[in-house]
Design a protein around this motif. Structure first.
Motif, PDB file in Angstrom:
ATOM      1  N   VAL A   1       0.837  -1.204   0.000  1.00 37.17           N
ATOM      2  CA  VAL A   1       0.000   0.000   0.000  1.00 37.17           C
ATOM      3  C   VAL A   1       0.872   1.254   0.000  1.00 37.17           C
ATOM      4  CG1 VAL A   1      -1.658   1.344   1.351  1.00 37.17           C
ATOM      5  CG2 VAL A   1      -1.990  -1.108   1.068  1.00 37.17           C
ATOM      6  N   ALA A   2       1.916   1.249   0.831  1.00 39.59           N
ATOM      7  CA  ALA A   2       2.821   2.402   0.882  1.00 39.59           C
ATOM      8  C   ALA A   2       3.475   2.642  -0.475  1.00 39.59           C
ATOM      9  CB  ALA A   2       3.881   2.182   1.964  1.00 39.59           C
ATOM     10  N   ILE A   3       3.922   1.573  -1.134  1.00 39.12           N
ATOM     11  CA  ILE A   3       4.592   1.707  -2.433  1.00 39.12           C
ATOM     12  C   ILE A   3       3.632   2.269  -3.478  1.00 39.12           C
ATOM     13  CG2 ILE A   3       5.600   0.388  -4.340  1.00 39.12           C
ATOM     14  CD1 ILE A   3       6.831  -1.467  -2.196  1.00 39.12           C
ATOM     15  N   THR A   4       2.398   1.766  -3.503  1.00 40.13           N
ATOM     16  CA  THR A   4       1.446   2.274  -4.502  1.00 40.13           C
ATOM     17  C   THR A   4       1.081   3.731  -4.237  1.00 40.13           C
ATOM     18  OG1 THR A   4      -0.418   1.385  -3.208  1.00 40.13           O
ATOM     19  CG2 THR A   4       0.477  -0.002  -4.964  1.00 40.13           C
ATOM     20  N   LEU A   5       1.003   4.124  -2.980  1.00 45.82           N
ATOM     21  CA  LEU A   5       0.726   5.531  -2.669  1.00 45.82           C
ATOM     22  C   LEU A   5       1.913   6.422  -3.017  1.00 45.82           C
ATOM     23  CD1 LEU A   5      -1.241   5.285   0.705  1.00 45.82           C
ATOM     24  CD2 LEU A   5      -2.130   5.795  -1.571  1.00 45.82           C
ATOM     25  N   PHE A   6       3.132   5.927  -2.779  1.00 51.53           N
ATOM     26  CA  PHE A   6       4.308   6.684  -3.202  1.00 51.53           C
ATOM     27  C   PHE A   6       4.343   6.814  -4.724  1.00 51.53           C
ATOM     28  CE2 PHE A   6       6.679   5.161   0.825  1.00 51.53           C
ATOM     29  CZ  PHE A   6       6.118   6.207   1.549  1.00 51.53           C
ATOM     30  N   GLY A   7       3.916   5.749  -5.415  1.00 52.00           N
ATOM     31  CA  GLY A   7       3.832   5.815  -6.870  1.00 52.00           C
ATOM     32  C   GLY A   7       2.838   6.863  -7.325  1.00 52.00           C
ATOM     33  N   PHE A   8       1.695   6.923  -6.652  1.00 53.62           N
ATOM     34  CA  PHE A   8       0.708   7.966  -6.957  1.00 53.62           C
ATOM     35  C   PHE A   8       1.320   9.353  -6.797  1.00 53.62           C
ATOM     36  CE2 PHE A   8      -1.995  10.991  -4.640  1.00 53.62           C
ATOM     37  CZ  PHE A   8      -2.827  11.390  -5.681  1.00 53.62           C
ATOM     38  N   MET A   9       2.016   9.574  -5.692  1.00 60.01           N
ATOM     39  CA  MET A   9       2.626  10.876  -5.434  1.00 60.01           C
ATOM     40  C   MET A   9       3.656  11.226  -6.516  1.00 60.01           C
ATOM     41  SD  MET A   9       3.065  10.331  -1.337  1.00 60.01           S
ATOM     42  CE  MET A   9       4.089  11.765  -1.088  1.00 60.01           C
ATOM     43  N   ALA A  10       4.450  10.235  -6.921  1.00 59.00           N
ATOM     44  CA  ALA A  10       5.488  10.464  -7.927  1.00 59.00           C
ATOM     45  C   ALA A  10       4.873  10.826  -9.274  1.00 59.00           C
ATOM     46  CB  ALA A  10       6.366   9.221  -8.055  1.00 59.00           C
ATOM     47  N   PHE A  11       3.863  10.082  -9.709  1.00 62.81           N
ATOM     48  CA  PHE A  11       3.243  10.359 -11.009  1.00 62.81           C
ATOM     49  C   PHE A  11       2.475  11.683 -10.983  1.00 62.81           C
ATOM     50  CE2 PHE A  11       3.784   5.734 -11.771  1.00 62.81           C
ATOM     51  CZ  PHE A  11       4.423   5.828 -12.998  1.00 62.81           C
ATOM     52  N   PHE A  12       1.892  12.011  -9.838  1.00 64.57           N
ATOM     53  CA  PHE A  12       1.226  13.313  -9.735  1.00 64.57           C
ATOM     54  C   PHE A  12       2.246  14.435  -9.884  1.00 64.57           C
ATOM     55  CE2 PHE A  12      -0.088  17.043  -7.335  1.00 64.57           C
ATOM     56  CZ  PHE A  12      -1.347  17.284  -7.872  1.00 64.57           C
ATOM     57  N   ALA A  13       3.401  14.283  -9.251  1.00 64.76           N
ATOM     58  CA  ALA A  13       4.433  15.310  -9.338  1.00 64.76           C
ATOM     59  C   ALA A  13       4.958  15.460 -10.759  1.00 64.76           C
ATOM     60  CB  ALA A  13       5.583  14.981  -8.384  1.00 64.76           C
ATOM     61  N   VAL A  14       5.069  14.349 -11.490  1.00 66.06           N
ATOM     62  CA  VAL A  14       5.573  14.391 -12.859  1.00 66.06           C
ATOM     63  C   VAL A  14       4.568  15.054 -13.795  1.00 66.06           C
ATOM     64  CG1 VAL A  14       6.108  12.941 -14.855  1.00 66.06           C
ATOM     65  CG2 VAL A  14       7.156  12.458 -12.653  1.00 66.06           C
ATOM     66  N   GLY A  15       3.273  14.773 -13.600  1.00 68.06           N
ATOM     67  CA  GLY A  15       2.263  15.264 -14.528  1.00 68.06           C
ATOM     68  C   GLY A  15       1.458  16.441 -14.024  1.00 68.06           C
ATOM     69  N   PRO A  16       0.286  16.182 -13.442  1.00 63.03           N
ATOM     70  CA  PRO A  16      -0.592  17.288 -13.040  1.00 63.03           C
ATOM     71  C   PRO A  16       0.044  18.273 -12.063  1.00 63.03           C
ATOM     72  CG  PRO A  16      -1.761  15.207 -13.018  1.00 63.03           C
ATOM     73  CD  PRO A  16      -0.325  14.870 -13.236  1.00 63.03           C
ATOM     74  N   GLY A  17       0.895  17.793 -11.174  1.00 69.47           N
ATOM     75  CA  GLY A  17       1.471  18.681 -10.170  1.00 69.47           C
ATOM     76  C   GLY A  17       2.259  19.830 -10.762  1.00 69.47           C
ATOM     77  N   VAL A  18       2.893  19.618 -11.909  1.00 66.92           N
ATOM     78  CA  VAL A  18       3.707  20.654 -12.551  1.00 66.92           C
ATOM     79  C   VAL A  18       3.002  21.265 -13.752  1.00 66.92           C
ATOM     80  CG1 VAL A  18       5.793  21.008 -13.942  1.00 66.92           C
ATOM     81  CG2 VAL A  18       5.938  19.817 -11.756  1.00 66.92           C
ATOM     82  N   CYS A  19       2.333  20.420 -14.536  1.00 61.78           N
ATOM     83  CA  CYS A  19       1.860  20.865 -15.848  1.00 61.78           C
ATOM     84  C   CYS A  19       0.507  21.555 -15.833  1.00 61.78           C
ATOM     85  CB  CYS A  19       1.796  19.677 -16.800  1.00 61.78           C
ATOM     86  SG  CYS A  19       3.395  18.929 -17.150  1.00 61.78           S
TER      87      CYS A  19
END
Length: 274
Positions: free
Chosen positions: A167-185
């Motif tokens: 669960v922790a890994i999948t949530l960290f993955g969510f955070m990482a992909f959010f930062a790469v895409g919607p979080g910046v763009c």
């Protein structure tokens, strides 16, 4: 991951990063939902036997241990009994009138845990000011005399530590992909897509909608989790992100390397915007 996105946003483009980020978010949220779904499938609701244990003064106090976990689950029609050697957790969601509260989560294998104690004082606000912020539509006077209602009493077999790490890994993955895409763009793309004449008003409206949605999510998250479980919430988030992914992939124009005038001409249907 935000630094990586900043480095790539002018090389790969806004559309590419939004598509990559939203696709990764969907996968991460679906995986998180599946992990919670596997655990919540083993959950039983002991509200009926607990409701029968409510005292005449509309309070409830009992010790949750291995024996009581087995006893409660055995009294639930149609559910498999919890085995004594299985560590379980219990959380009780209860209400007096229009006001709801939840107990702390207790474990059956915690010998030092204090007894669960449910009282009116722990749920009903002390005055109308606190009552307004707890439930603006609640009737405080009725709640002060309302009976105790056990809304949910969820007994859940405690998952393995491996499940917790997943669960922790999948949530960290969510955070990482959010930062790469919607979080910046997303804010960069919005500011570029808005025509100059309406950019200030358009961005203000976008920010207002963003905050309204964030507030709505915060308001519905815990009630939804309490009634339907974490898996339902994460699957719902994933479904919303599918709409985001489709919009970013097929309907959003690429603004990398284009002037604001060229972008505006694109939306006006000008042949010069290619």
């Amino acid at each position: 991951m935000t630094i990586i996105a900043i480095a790539l946003v002018d090389r790969k483009g806004r559309k590419f990063l939004l598509g990559l980020g939203s696709a990764g978010i969907i996968v991460s949220l679906v995986c998180t939902g599946l992990l919670f779904h596997n655990s919540e499938n083993l959950r039983v609701d002991a509200r009926t036997p607990l409701q029968a244990m409510v005292a005449p003064d509309q309070t409830l106090k009992f010790v949750y241990d291995k024996e009581s976990a087995v006893s409660l689950s055995a009294r639930i029609p149609g559910s498999g009994a919890v085995e004594a050697q299985q560590p379980t957790s219990l959380v009780v969601i209860y209400s007096y009138g229009d006001f709801r509260a939840a107990t702390k989560v207790v474990r059956s294998d915690d010998s030092a845990a204090k007894p669960l104690e449910i009282t009116r004082e722990g749920c009903v606000p002390a005055n109308k000011v606190v009552a307004f912020f707890s439930n603006p539509f609640g009737n405080l006077d009725v709640a002060r005399g309302a009976p105790l209602q056990i809304d949910n009493a969820l007994i859940t077999v405690i998952p393995s530590s491996r499940n917790g790490w997943m669960v922790a890994i999948t949530l960290f993955g969510f955070m990482a992909f959010f930062a790469v895409g919607p979080g910046v763009c997303v804010w960069l793309a919005l500011s570029e897509l808005m025509p100059t004449r309406i950019r200030s008003n358009g961005m203000s409206i976008a920010l207002l909608i963003n905050q309204a949605v964030s507030t709505t999510i915060a308001a519905v998250f815990l009630p939804t989790v309490g009634k339907y479980g974490y898996s339902t919430m994460f699957f719902g988030f994933a479904a919303c992100t599918v709409i985001y992914f489709v919009t970013a992939t097929w309907f959003l124009p690429e603004t990398k390397g284009k002037t604001l005038e060229e972008i505006e001409a694109y939306f006006e249907g000008s042949a010069g915007a290619k």
